[in-house]
Scaffold this active site. Structure first.
Site, short mmCIF file in Angstrom:
data_model
loop_
_atom_site.label_atom_id
_atom_site.label_comp_id
_atom_site.label_asym_id
_atom_site.label_seq_id
_atom_site.Cartn_x
_atom_site.Cartn_y
_atom_site.Cartn_z
N HIS A 82 0.84 -1.19 0.00
CA HIS A 82 0.00 0.00 0.00
C HIS A 82 0.88 1.24 0.00
O HIS A 82 1.84 1.34 0.77
CB HIS A 82 -0.91 0.01 1.24
CG HIS A 82 -1.71 1.28 1.38
ND1 HIS A 82 -1.62 2.11 2.48
CD2 HIS A 82 -2.62 1.85 0.56
CE1 HIS A 82 -2.43 3.13 2.33
NE2 HIS A 82 -3.04 3.01 1.17
N SER A 83 0.57 2.17 -0.89
CA SER A 83 1.19 3.49 -0.92
C SER A 83 2.71 3.37 -0.98
O SER A 83 3.24 2.67 -1.84
CB SER A 83 0.72 4.29 0.30
OG SER A 83 0.90 5.66 0.12
N ILE A 84 3.44 4.00 -0.05
CA ILE A 84 4.91 3.94 -0.10
C ILE A 84 5.41 2.51 0.01
O ILE A 84 6.48 2.17 -0.50
CB ILE A 84 5.50 4.84 1.01
CG1 ILE A 84 5.42 6.30 0.59
CG2 ILE A 84 6.95 4.47 1.31
CD1 ILE A 84 5.95 7.28 1.60
N GLY A 123 4.46 0.21 -1.69
CA GLY A 123 4.62 -0.26 -3.07
C GLY A 123 6.03 -0.09 -3.57
O GLY A 123 6.56 -0.94 -4.30
N ASP A 161 2.74 3.91 -4.00
CA ASP A 161 3.68 5.02 -4.04
C ASP A 161 3.09 6.27 -4.72
O ASP A 161 1.96 6.65 -4.44
CB ASP A 161 4.98 4.58 -4.72
CG ASP A 161 6.16 5.44 -4.28
OD1 ASP A 161 6.05 6.13 -3.25
OD2 ASP A 161 7.20 5.43 -4.96
#
Length: 381
Positions: free
Chosen positions: A208-210, A212, A235
């Protein structure tokens, strides 16, 4: 032990299990838990006059009580400014994705990405000490209240109001940690995650998010040990970061000199200096009904370099209907596809899963998303 005594013990245990502590409403799936650290190296510390271990990464191993039913485990990578606890209980007290996939028979590994939480590093200054309540509401829990971009109005799935004072928001906000992410962290995360895979064998990633970015780096470092990668709004955009508070302008700053990382990746032809990656702007800033609707993207110009290691693992890339990521996730997908990566880009609203923001795994309909992920995992075993 007498039968009557055993019965009393079991009765007390059952009472404890049926009376959740705090806000919990739904218990985690039954499992066995192991905790260990992966990676790390011994170095001599002149200040302390002795040898210390550094760069190790915290790992939780959760094994279904009934045993594993799938050949490959799942490794979870949390988002920025939060820890691996993101995958456990949700903010409304219900069980999270760790329990969902445990109940499906997967062995689950939960990381605290190096420098964060229980993998903290005292010699790294935080990139961001803490997010204010207002920025968290705008970007994550209540974008529909602020309406700083067009798609924000569709956000409905965060439990409660998503505003300060609501119990679910307060629980979510309490989870947030200082965010640390830089080139050193990227290199160590790649190495320590590959060290984990050397221990557990091939695995699926859910990021998830960063997180990634950490997952893509690990795939670059040990591609034969990655079966596939489910990237939930992974990200940011290639070569740049957009302002997730989106106040209505094209607020971006240069980032990730190697496209999707600040450190060298395995490209073909090889890239030894960021200047060898030609950047080409595509599209333009778009508005709808006077509100920000889409950001432009940066792709590679000629010659195009392929991400030959990352391309060895298929990617399911998910974007929600109302997250700020709906403005720029297509940029990362286009970059990955251009670099030879097999990406299944799914906008959840297109398959009937609507109303989600950036932390969709913590929202009301998170099990619907997990079920879709499950169907993809099973077909790639």
């Amino acid at each position: 032990m007498k039968l009557s005594t055993l019965y009393c013990v079991l009765s007390l245990l059952q009472a404890a299990l049926s009376s959740p502590i705090g806000p919990s409403k739904q218990l985690e799936a039954l499992h066995r838990r192991n905790v260990f650290y992966a990676g790390g190296e011994y170095v001599f510390n002149a200040t302390q006059g002795g040898t210390i271990l550094i760069n190790q990464q915290y790992v939780e191993e959760l094994i279904p009580a009934a045993g594993a039913k799938h050949p490959y485990p799942i490794v979870f990578f949390h988002g920025g400014g939060i820890s691996g606890a993101q995958w456990l209980n949700k903010d409304d007290g219900n069980a999270g994705w760790a329990s969902y996939f445990l109940n499906q028979g997967y062995v689950v590994y939960i990381l605290d990405i190096w420098s964060v939480g229980r993998s903290s590093a005292t010699d790294l200054p935080p990139v961001l000490d803490a997010r204010t309540v207002e920025l968290v509401e705008i970007a994550f829990s209540a974008p529909e209240v602020y309406k700083n971009y067009y798609q924000a109005q569709f956000h409905t799935q965060f439990p409660g109001t998503g505003l300060k004072g609501d119990p679910a928001f307060d629980d979510f906000y309490a989870r947030l940690l200082p965010l640390q992410f830089n080139a050193r962290q990227e290199n160590i995360t790649r190495t320590s995650t590959c060290a984990l895979l050397q221990i557990i064998g091939p695995a699926f990633f859910i990021s998830h998010s960063i997180g990634g970015s950490a997952a893509f780096l690990a795939t670059d470092g040990c591609p034969t040990l990655v079966k596939g990668h489910v990237a939930v709004e992974a990200d940011q955009a290639p070569f740049t970061s957009y302002d997730t508070s989106v106040v209505g302008a094209n607020m971006s700053s240069p980032a990730r000199a190697y496209g999707i990382a600040d450190v060298p990746l395995t490209y073909d032809p090889p890239v030894t200096d960021p200047s060898q990656l030609v950047q080409k702007m595509t599209g333009q800033l778009q508005y709808k009904d006077g509100l920000l609707f889409r950001y432009p993207c940066i792709k590679q110009g000629a010659p195009v370099h392929k991400l030959v290691n990352i391309a060895q693992a298929p990617v399911l890339f998910l974007t929600t209907q109302a997250s700020v990521h709906i403005l720029f996730d297509q940029c990362l997908v286009q970059f990955l596809e251009q670099a030879g990566v097999n990406v299944n880009f799914t906008k959840l609203a297109d398959i009937g899963i609507e109303g989600n923001g950036h932390f969709s795994m913590l929202e009301n309909n998170s099990d619907s998303i997990a079920t879709y992920i499950l169907s993809w995992l099973v077909t790639h075993e």
